[in-house]
Design a protein around this motif. Structure first.
Motif, short mmCIF file in Angstrom:
data_model
loop_
_atom_site.label_atom_id
_atom_site.label_comp_id
_atom_site.label_asym_id
_atom_site.label_seq_id
_atom_site.Cartn_x
_atom_site.Cartn_y
_atom_site.Cartn_z
N LEU A 22 50.37 34.45 38.18
CA LEU A 22 50.17 33.91 36.84
C LEU A 22 51.51 33.70 36.16
N ALA A 23 51.58 32.69 35.33
CA ALA A 23 52.80 32.45 34.56
C ALA A 23 52.99 33.56 33.55
N GLY A 24 54.23 33.95 33.33
CA GLY A 24 54.54 34.91 32.29
C GLY A 24 54.40 36.36 32.70
N LEU A 25 54.23 36.66 33.99
CA LEU A 25 54.14 38.05 34.42
C LEU A 25 55.47 38.76 34.18
N ASP A 26 55.40 39.99 33.73
CA ASP A 26 56.61 40.77 33.46
C ASP A 26 57.37 41.00 34.77
N ASP A 27 58.66 40.67 34.77
CA ASP A 27 59.48 40.88 35.96
C ASP A 27 60.65 41.82 35.68
N ARG A 28 60.50 42.64 34.64
CA ARG A 28 61.59 43.55 34.27
C ARG A 28 61.20 45.02 34.29
N THR A 29 59.96 45.32 33.95
CA THR A 29 59.55 46.71 33.80
C THR A 29 58.94 47.24 35.08
N GLY A 30 59.64 48.14 35.74
CA GLY A 30 59.12 48.77 36.94
C GLY A 30 58.28 49.98 36.58
N ALA A 31 57.20 50.20 37.33
CA ALA A 31 56.32 51.34 37.07
C ALA A 31 55.46 51.60 38.30
N VAL A 32 54.85 52.77 38.33
CA VAL A 32 53.86 53.08 39.35
C VAL A 32 52.61 52.25 39.02
N ARG A 33 52.05 51.57 40.02
CA ARG A 33 50.99 50.59 39.77
C ARG A 33 49.77 50.81 40.67
N THR A 34 48.63 50.35 40.18
CA THR A 34 47.41 50.23 40.98
C THR A 34 46.94 48.79 40.85
N ALA A 35 46.52 48.19 41.96
CA ALA A 35 46.06 46.81 41.92
C ALA A 35 45.11 46.56 43.10
N VAL A 36 44.43 45.42 43.04
CA VAL A 36 43.50 45.02 44.11
C VAL A 36 43.78 43.58 44.48
N GLY A 37 43.87 43.32 45.78
CA GLY A 37 44.01 41.97 46.28
C GLY A 37 42.71 41.50 46.91
N ILE A 38 42.43 40.21 46.79
CA ILE A 38 41.24 39.60 47.38
C ILE A 38 41.69 38.58 48.41
N ALA A 39 41.16 38.70 49.62
CA ALA A 39 41.53 37.80 50.71
C ALA A 39 40.28 37.32 51.44
N ASN A 40 40.47 36.37 52.36
CA ASN A 40 39.38 35.87 53.21
C ASN A 40 38.16 35.45 52.41
N GLY A 41 38.38 34.69 51.34
CA GLY A 41 37.26 34.19 50.55
C GLY A 41 36.42 35.27 49.90
N GLY A 42 37.06 36.38 49.57
CA GLY A 42 36.34 37.47 48.90
C GLY A 42 35.69 38.45 49.85
N LYS A 43 35.93 38.30 51.16
CA LYS A 43 35.32 39.19 52.14
C LYS A 43 36.23 40.36 52.54
N ARG A 44 37.49 40.30 52.14
CA ARG A 44 38.41 41.41 52.43
C ARG A 44 39.14 41.79 51.16
N LEU A 45 39.20 43.09 50.90
CA LEU A 45 39.89 43.59 49.71
C LEU A 45 40.99 44.55 50.10
N LEU A 46 42.07 44.50 49.32
CA LEU A 46 43.22 45.37 49.52
C LEU A 46 43.36 46.25 48.28
N LEU A 47 43.05 47.53 48.41
CA LEU A 47 43.17 48.48 47.30
C LEU A 47 44.55 49.12 47.41
N PHE A 48 45.40 48.84 46.44
CA PHE A 48 46.84 49.08 46.52
C PHE A 48 47.27 50.07 45.45
N ALA A 49 47.98 51.12 45.84
CA ALA A 49 48.45 52.12 44.87
C ALA A 49 49.85 52.57 45.27
N LEU A 50 50.73 52.60 44.32
CA LEU A 50 52.09 53.09 44.57
C LEU A 50 52.14 54.60 44.49
#
Length: 422
Positions: free
Chosen positions: A322-350
């Motif tokens: 997305l446009a305007g995402l912060d590229d300066r503040t580093g932090a411990v993060r949790t996020a989810v990725g969607i792949a293969n047309g919504g059939k595969r998910l990546l649950l991501f945690a630092l």
């Protein structure tokens, strides 16, 4: 040093592959490698081997990522929804206005793994004496049942939203077993013989100004005063002095009050809370009056019902950050990725161990998940909330795989659970 930390330290002594996000993207683009191959290191921690299968269709691995702030360590659950034995669901402690640790919720609901979820009402320092609800910012759906709607954008907790995003944004899995990003808007009304009025909120810790919100047994026992504090643009603004509450049971008004109350709400009972002009409308209600309350969440993208959904904000859509995402503040993060047309998910945690707490920026999270094969990605609560849990072979309970940055699990309002019937 705890046993968990010793195991982690032992694993860290092995050689690791430290690949930058930018290099990983180039590698995947040039060679079409399997998702994650360029980022995976040989650094097993806590007794779990990198790439270990937790259940059919569910794997867990760890790897290092070179961010602008330094090297950080990531934990990843990969979930293949093409496997009929696997499903995702909402972890929550049984009430919207309650919190519990991810490990406790996962064990209570029988999940084999999980991560923390949405940002939430964590502090009420702006409103002394007002109870902290612990409720999440965004919509929530569990097992197809709508638990809550979203607070106004100006009332949310957490970092500033990227341009064009809102508290109504969700990550969800439909009854078609496909994951997708969506936007869920509350549609509801309160009807009486005298007419209908629009419902402005549903089981949420903050109501829009001049609105009426509904609270049900799903809310829990927390005070409803917080719902009348702040404004649509300023979470710290004073609580409204013009409020009113109406209790509806079995379709009729049974009680009224000049101030919002607290305590458990019985099944079959709805409490209406109004502020400003909403309160003025509720003052016209009288005991015994017939009242109907309707509410649902309307999708912006699909007619498919959701089996589960929770709030956060998108960081990657259609393969582009997305446009305007912060590229300066580093932090411990949790996020989810969607792949293969919504059939595969990546649950991501630092990992929140001291050596890694500089973490990644949100822009780097988007790049990392894209490098791992995601076309869409969604950011969840981070910092002290970031938690990834998983069972190991032979265990009946989950254990925390990352190091929480607060040195212990933080109670949170919800999360994503991975469930297996195998």
């Amino acid at each position: 040093m705890t046993r968990h930390q010793k195991r982690f330290a032992a694993g860290r002594s092995e050689a690791t592959v430290r690949t930058s996000v930018r290099s990983a993207l180039a590698f995947l683009t040039a060679f079409g490698a399997l998702a994650g191959a360029a980022l995976v290191g040989a650094a097993p921690a806590s007794g779990v081997e990198s790439g270990t299968a937790l259940a059919p269709g569910v794997t867990y691995k760890q790897f290092d990522v070179q961010g602008a702030k330094g090297v950080t360590h990531a934990h990843l659950l990969t979930v293949d929804l093409r496997n009929r034995h696997v499903r995702l669901g909402l972890l929550y402690p049984g009430a919207v206005a309650a919190r519990a640790t991810v490990s406790r919720m996962a064990d209570a609901q029988g999940a084999v793994a999980g991560i923390n979820g949405d940002f939430f009402d964590i502090s009420e320092s702006q409103h002394p004496g007002v109870e902290v609800t612990g409720s999440s910012d965004g919509p929530a759906i569990a097992n197809g049942h709508v638990l809550k709607a979203s607070v106004p954008d100006g009332q949310r907790f957490g970092p500033a939203l990227p341009p064009g995003t809102t508290t109504r944004d969700v990550l969800g899995v439909g009854v078609d077993r496909r994951a997708r990003l969506d936007r869920l808007t509350l549609a509801g009304s309160v009807g009486t013989p005298a007419g209908r009025l629009r419902l402005g909120g549903f089981n949420q810790f903050a109501l829009p100004e001049n609105s009426v919100g509904a609270f049900t047994s799903d809310w829990g026992s927390a005070s409803r005063v917080r719902a009348t504090c702040g404004t649509d643009t300023d979470r710290a603004a004073a609580c409204s002095t013009d409020t009113y509450e109406v209790t509806v049971r079995r379709g009729r008004v049974v009680a009224t009050s000049g101030t919002p109350g607290k305590g458990a709400i019985a099944v079959g009972t709805t409490v209406l809370v109004g502020r400003e002009s909403g309160a003025q409308r509720l003052r016209k209600f009288f005991k015994g009056e017939p009242v109907t309350v309707t509410h649902r969440l309307v999708s912006a993208t699909t007619r498919k019902a959701y089996s589960f959904a929770l709030g956060g904000y998108p960081v990657l859509k259609g393969g582009q950050p997305l446009a305007g995402l912060d590229d300066r503040t580093g932090a411990v993060r949790t996020a989810v990725g969607i792949a293969n047309g919504g059939k595969r998910l990546l649950l991501f945690a630092l990992d929140g161990a001291p050596a890694y707490r500089k973490g990644l920026t949100i822009a780097e999270v988007a790049d990392t998940l894209r490098a791992l094969g995601s076309t869409d990605a969604f950011s969840l609560d981070g910092g002290g909330s970031t938690t990834l849990v998983a069972r190991v072979s032979g265990s009946a309970t989950v254990s925390v795989r990352n190091h929480p940055s607060g040195d212990a699990e933080r109670p949170v309002p919800n999360g994503i659970g991975v469930f297996s019937t195998s």
